[in-house]
Scaffold this motif. Sequence first.
Motif, PDB file in Angstrom:
ATOM      1  N   TYR A 129      -6.239   7.939  -4.186  1.00  0.00           N
ATOM      2  CA  TYR A 129      -5.137   8.890  -4.317  1.00  0.00           C
ATOM      3  C   TYR A 129      -5.603  10.085  -5.157  1.00  0.00           C
ATOM      4  CZ  TYR A 129      -4.302   6.615  -8.878  1.00  0.00           C
ATOM      5  OH  TYR A 129      -4.422   6.109 -10.149  1.00  0.00           O
ATOM      6  N   SER A 130      -5.095  11.266  -4.819  1.00  0.00           N
ATOM      7  CA  SER A 130      -5.662  12.488  -5.395  1.00  0.00           C
ATOM      8  C   SER A 130      -4.773  13.170  -6.424  1.00  0.00           C
ATOM      9  CB  SER A 130      -5.969  13.482  -4.270  1.00  0.00           C
ATOM     10  OG  SER A 130      -4.763  13.830  -3.586  1.00  0.00           O
ATOM     11  N   LEU A 166      -3.735   2.495  -3.095  1.00  0.00           N
ATOM     12  CA  LEU A 166      -3.024   3.732  -3.403  1.00  0.00           C
ATOM     13  C   LEU A 166      -3.842   4.894  -2.867  1.00  0.00           C
ATOM     14  CD1 LEU A 166      -2.129   2.885  -7.130  1.00  0.00           C
ATOM     15  CD2 LEU A 166      -0.764   2.429  -5.069  1.00  0.00           C
ATOM     16  N   THR A 167      -3.216   5.730  -2.009  1.00  0.00           N
ATOM     17  CA  THR A 167      -3.979   6.764  -1.315  1.00  0.00           C
ATOM     18  C   THR A 167      -3.117   8.009  -1.110  1.00  0.00           C
ATOM     19  OG1 THR A 167      -5.427   7.151   0.604  1.00  0.00           O
ATOM     20  CG2 THR A 167      -3.395   5.911   1.010  1.00  0.00           C
ATOM     21  N   ASN A 225       0.858  -1.185   0.000  1.00  0.00           N
ATOM     22  CA  ASN A 225       0.000   0.000   0.000  1.00  0.00           C
ATOM     23  C   ASN A 225       0.896   1.237   0.000  1.00  0.00           C
ATOM     24  OD1 ASN A 225      -2.407  -1.602   0.317  1.00  0.00           O
ATOM     25  ND2 ASN A 225      -1.819  -1.855   2.455  1.00  0.00           N
ATOM     26  N   TYR A 226       0.654   2.147  -0.950  1.00  0.00           N
ATOM     27  CA  TYR A 226       1.473   3.353  -1.067  1.00  0.00           C
ATOM     28  C   TYR A 226       0.639   4.589  -0.799  1.00  0.00           C
ATOM     29  CZ  TYR A 226       4.841   0.332  -3.442  1.00  0.00           C
ATOM     30  OH  TYR A 226       5.724  -0.673  -3.746  1.00  0.00           O
ATOM     31  N   THR A 227       1.270   5.573  -0.142  1.00  0.00           N
ATOM     32  CA  THR A 227       0.653   6.871   0.078  1.00  0.00           C
ATOM     33  C   THR A 227       1.735   7.928  -0.057  1.00  0.00           C
ATOM     34  OG1 THR A 227      -0.751   8.180   1.572  1.00  0.00           O
ATOM     35  CG2 THR A 227       0.991   6.865   2.608  1.00  0.00           C
ATOM     36  N   SER A 228       1.333   9.190  -0.136  1.00  0.00           N
ATOM     37  CA  SER A 228       2.297  10.276  -0.148  1.00  0.00           C
ATOM     38  C   SER A 228       1.674  11.502   0.483  1.00  0.00           C
ATOM     39  CB  SER A 228       2.757  10.614  -1.567  1.00  0.00           C
ATOM     40  OG  SER A 228       3.666  11.690  -1.531  1.00  0.00           O
TER      41      SER A 228
END
Length: 195
Positions: free
Chosen positions: A84-85, A61-62, A36-39
């Motif tokens: 994710y935005s 993905l968020t 799971n990836y976020t930033s």
Amino acid sequence: GPGPEPVVDTGFIDMKEDRTITSEETEADPTLLTTNYTSSTGATLTFSVTSGKPFEVKGYLTGNLRVIKTGKGVLTIGCTTNDYSGGTRIKQYTVQIPAGTTVPGTGALGTGTLEIQTDDSNANGRLALTSAVGDGTVPNDIHIIGTAETDDGHQTAYGNVSVAFKPGEVVFSGEITADVGSGFSLSTSGVNGNL
């Protein structure tokens, strides 16, 4: 490439810097496809997919993450709840929403704009909604970027969305726009309901 990213929550990697994940890396470490990836910083996660190699991203993905797809292979996005935005850009070839997805498109590509890149190298971006069952919504705005013209000014490149659904209705609820000189095509096969 950049060093390891710090883990901010169990099962999540918070990307502080841009990162590219290649087909070769996922063969050596398949967990890259289920992570799971976020930033929190707006980092870009690029998937570089080699032709003929399976590449299905099943992780969530968020955050303020941006996703880019490059390479001649097919990138399959297996999680339909992504939020994710930062948007998605298909720079080359195909991103696919997988078979068996009940509501294709809803959330798979996050909440940002989907950019489908065109060029004159025969590597136009393409979104494929493939062999899914039931109704589906693609909520993202879609923007076709880039130009490609022959010497006589005729259009040679198109961003493409292809749909191959079992019975159901497909709704594109976002705005579809294109740069001057870019084209957009929508192709269907096996669509027995409404488009």
